[in-house]
Design a protein around this motif. Structure first.
Motif, PDB file in Angstrom:
ATOM      1  N   UNK A 274      -7.750  16.373 -16.808  1.00 16.78           N
ATOM      2  CA  UNK A 274      -7.957  17.018 -18.137  1.00 16.78           C
ATOM      3  C   UNK A 274      -7.560  18.361 -17.939  1.00 16.78           C
ATOM      4  N   UNK A 275      -7.888  18.955 -17.113  1.00 16.78           N
ATOM      5  CA  UNK A 275      -7.915  20.486 -16.490  1.00 16.78           C
ATOM      6  C   UNK A 275      -6.409  20.715 -16.348  1.00 16.78           C
ATOM      7  N   UNK A 276      -5.849  19.685 -15.665  1.00 11.59           N
ATOM      8  CA  UNK A 276      -4.415  19.893 -14.973  1.00 11.59           C
ATOM      9  C   UNK A 276      -3.506  19.842 -16.525  1.00 11.59           C
ATOM     10  N   UNK A 277      -3.735  18.877 -17.391  1.00 12.49           N
ATOM     11  CA  UNK A 277      -2.944  18.543 -18.348  1.00 12.49           C
ATOM     12  C   UNK A 277      -3.092  19.683 -19.576  1.00 12.49           C
ATOM     13  N   UNK A 278      -4.242  20.391 -19.498  1.00 14.30           N
ATOM     14  CA  UNK A 278      -4.777  21.579 -20.399  1.00 14.30           C
ATOM     15  C   UNK A 278      -3.741  22.715 -19.862  1.00 14.30           C
ATOM     16  N   UNK A 279      -3.492  22.936 -18.704  1.00 12.22           N
ATOM     17  CA  UNK A 279      -3.003  23.941 -18.208  1.00 12.22           C
ATOM     18  C   UNK A 279      -1.638  23.701 -18.114  1.00 12.22           C
ATOM     19  N   UNK A 280      -0.890  22.500 -17.740  1.00 10.49           N
ATOM     20  CA  UNK A 280       0.507  22.426 -17.363  1.00 10.49           C
ATOM     21  C   UNK A 280       1.135  21.615 -18.669  1.00 10.49           C
TER      22      UNK A 280
END
Length: 520
Positions: A268-274
């Motif tokens: 979820x964090x990776x998708x929010x950033x990338x």
């Protein structure tokens, strides 16, 4: 009838004055009920001689199977999380495909019916068979319907064939035919089926995560993209794999579930950033679902597809012989794929007897057959036992309580479809690879120093992942076991039912030319 006596499902117990027989739990004893003998531990768990803690415990034998209610609930959650993708994937496979009349199934209706059928059948399986196995629309059969069947018949007629397939499987299970075939399978082949399934689900995990991909030319598969790991989703898969592996190795309670939750948060964090997209547009994107918190949590299911099947329409459209061949293909795939899956899961859960059978075998076969009937009646394709159930078993599930949990969550998924999209397939794939490694332990039961045993076992094991089919692996194993043993002076090692099934598989493997000949 054969003069050769089938292997008994009940291992003989030494003569004792009490109702206890030798076991391998801490006390050396376990209690035998009048209905069934205690399961033989195969490494995953051990039966224990302890008083049940209530009616639910007594009914499902939770304590006796070395489990706890908390472990069952946790295992059920893990199984659902691992296989929740079917609610999304089944509509993608069946929806939008025109049949011979130019009609297509509605994807939203398929999704609702998929959750409903999987939920109801898994709950029934948990209550009747009392095993930690979950049912849902079988991926092999739904793909076969979409690719090969509806080009010849309508969707309603195709689902009618699925219903007929299910009725036949129920009859085979209720009459004991399926159990007799199961008992006729040599123990080394049953162990090989378990190992093959372990490799198969690990391979599924590798492919679904992007760790293994197709090549444009040359070798059939490769590591990542052009031999390198280039995508963040695949790195998250590796992170989840290592994390779950460490937690399981350290015997942390709930290790698989903890690993899935932590890895999902990272995703979820990776998708929010990338802001990654799907892999169909970007090779470095997510392979099925994009992990994002949904804007809407609740949807209203549409059950318009329930009851939309034509039982005998296909026979009138393509002729009796061609329709019978389609049913034959469905039965063989459904029958042996589920039988092999249940064999592997029971052994992995430590619930198998010495001959490979397991508690409430006939009930499990009958309910699984009704899953095929229900799948046809709801236009979701045949519902069968899912090998993904191994993830919950790896978490500690040993009874039907875990199935109840999975079933309830499937029913909730009809209303919470957006929530099922949060966990990416890369995270679920990590759990599958870990469980695949666990199932490899059964290879110690195969005597590879005897080549008449080694070759059929080897072919069974490698055929499953290489052909992406459990049924294919079982078929190759049956045929090679019968031929190698009979022609090397070990004909007595081959039960007559093995010959019958091997001949059926030989016909199954050449069904393409036969169908073409019938069509011509």
């Amino acid at each position: 009838m054969s003069s050769e006596r089938p292997v008994s499902a009940r291992p003989s117990a030494p003569d004792t004055s009490s109702n206890a027989v030798p076991g391998n739990d801490a006390t050396g004893l376990f209690t035998r009920s009048e209905e069934e003998l205690p399961p033989l531990s195969t490494g995953a768990t051990a039966t224990v001689d302890a008083e049940p803690k209530g009616a639910i415990d007594r009914f499902f034998e939770i304590t006796r199977r070395g489990s706890t209610l908390a472990r069952e609930i946790r295992g059920g959650i893990v199984t659902f999380v691992t296989m929740a993708y079917i609610v999304i994937l089944n509509p993608l496979i069946l929806g939008g495909v025109d049949d011979v009349a130019g009609n297509a199934l509605d994807a939203a209706q398929i999704g609702a019916a998929t959750g409903l059928t999987a939920g109801v059948m898994t709950i029934l399986f948990g209550v009747i068979a009392r095993l930690p196995f979950a049912l849902a629309a079988g991926l092999g059969i739904n793909s076969f319907l979409a690719v090969s069947v509806v080009g010849q018949v309508t969707w309603q007629e195709a689902m009618g064939l699925v219903v007929i397939n299910g009725i036949l499987i129920v009859i085979f299970g209720a009459t004991g035919i399926r159990t007799a075939i199961f008992k006729a399978v040599p123990q080394p082949l049953k162990a090989a089926i378990t190992v093959g399934i372990g490799l198969f689900i690990a391979f599924i995990g590798f492919v679904d995560s992007g760790f293994v991909t197709r090549t444009p030319g040359g070798p059939p598969v490769q590591l990542g993209t052009d031999g390198s790991i280039t995508s963040v989703p695949t790195l998250i898969f590796l992170f989840g794999l290592v994390l779950i592996g460490i937690l399981v190795a350290r015997k942390v309670p709930g290790g698989i579930l903890i690993g899935i939750v932590v890895s999902t948060i990272v995703a979820l964090i990776a998708q929010a950033v990338l802001h990654l997209g799907p892999s169909v547009k970007d090779p470095n994107g997510w392979h099925m679902t994009i992990p994002e918190l949904p804007s809407s949590w609740v949807t209203i299911p549409d059950f318009g597809l329930i009851g939309q099947f034509d039982l005998f329409g296909a026979f009138g459209r393509v002729g009796a012989l061609s329709a019978t061949m389609l049913v034959f293909t469905l039965v063989f795939s459904n029958f042996f794929d589920a039988m092999g899956t249940m064999t592997g899961l029971a052994k992995n859960a430590g619930l198998a007897y010495k001959d490979g059978t397991f508690p409430r075998l006939r009930s499990a076969f009958v309910v699984e057959g009704f899953g095929a009937v229900a799948g046809g009646m709801t236009s979701t394709s045949s519902n069968t036992v899912y090998v993904d159930s191994a993830s919950g078993i790896g978490e500690g599930a040993r009874s039907g309580v875990a199935s109840l949990v999975v079933g309830v969550l499937f029913l909730l998924s009809m209303f919470l479809t957006p929530l099922t999209l949060v966990v990416p397939i890369e995270v679920g794939s990590a759990a599958l690879v870990v469980v695949g490694a666990m199932m490899m332990a059964q290879i110690r039961e195969i005597k590879f120093d005897k080549f008449a045993v080694a070759l059929p076992a080897f072919l069974t094991i490698v055929t499953m992942p290489l052909t992406y089919s459990i049924a294919n692996g079982i078929g190759i194993g049956f045929i090679s076991w019968a031929l190698v043993n009979a022609l090397s002076g070990r004909a007595r090692k081959v039960h007559w039912l093995m010959w019958v099934v091997a001949a059926g598989f030989a016909l199954y493997f050449v069904r393409g030319p036969i169908e073409a000949m019938l069509g011509g």
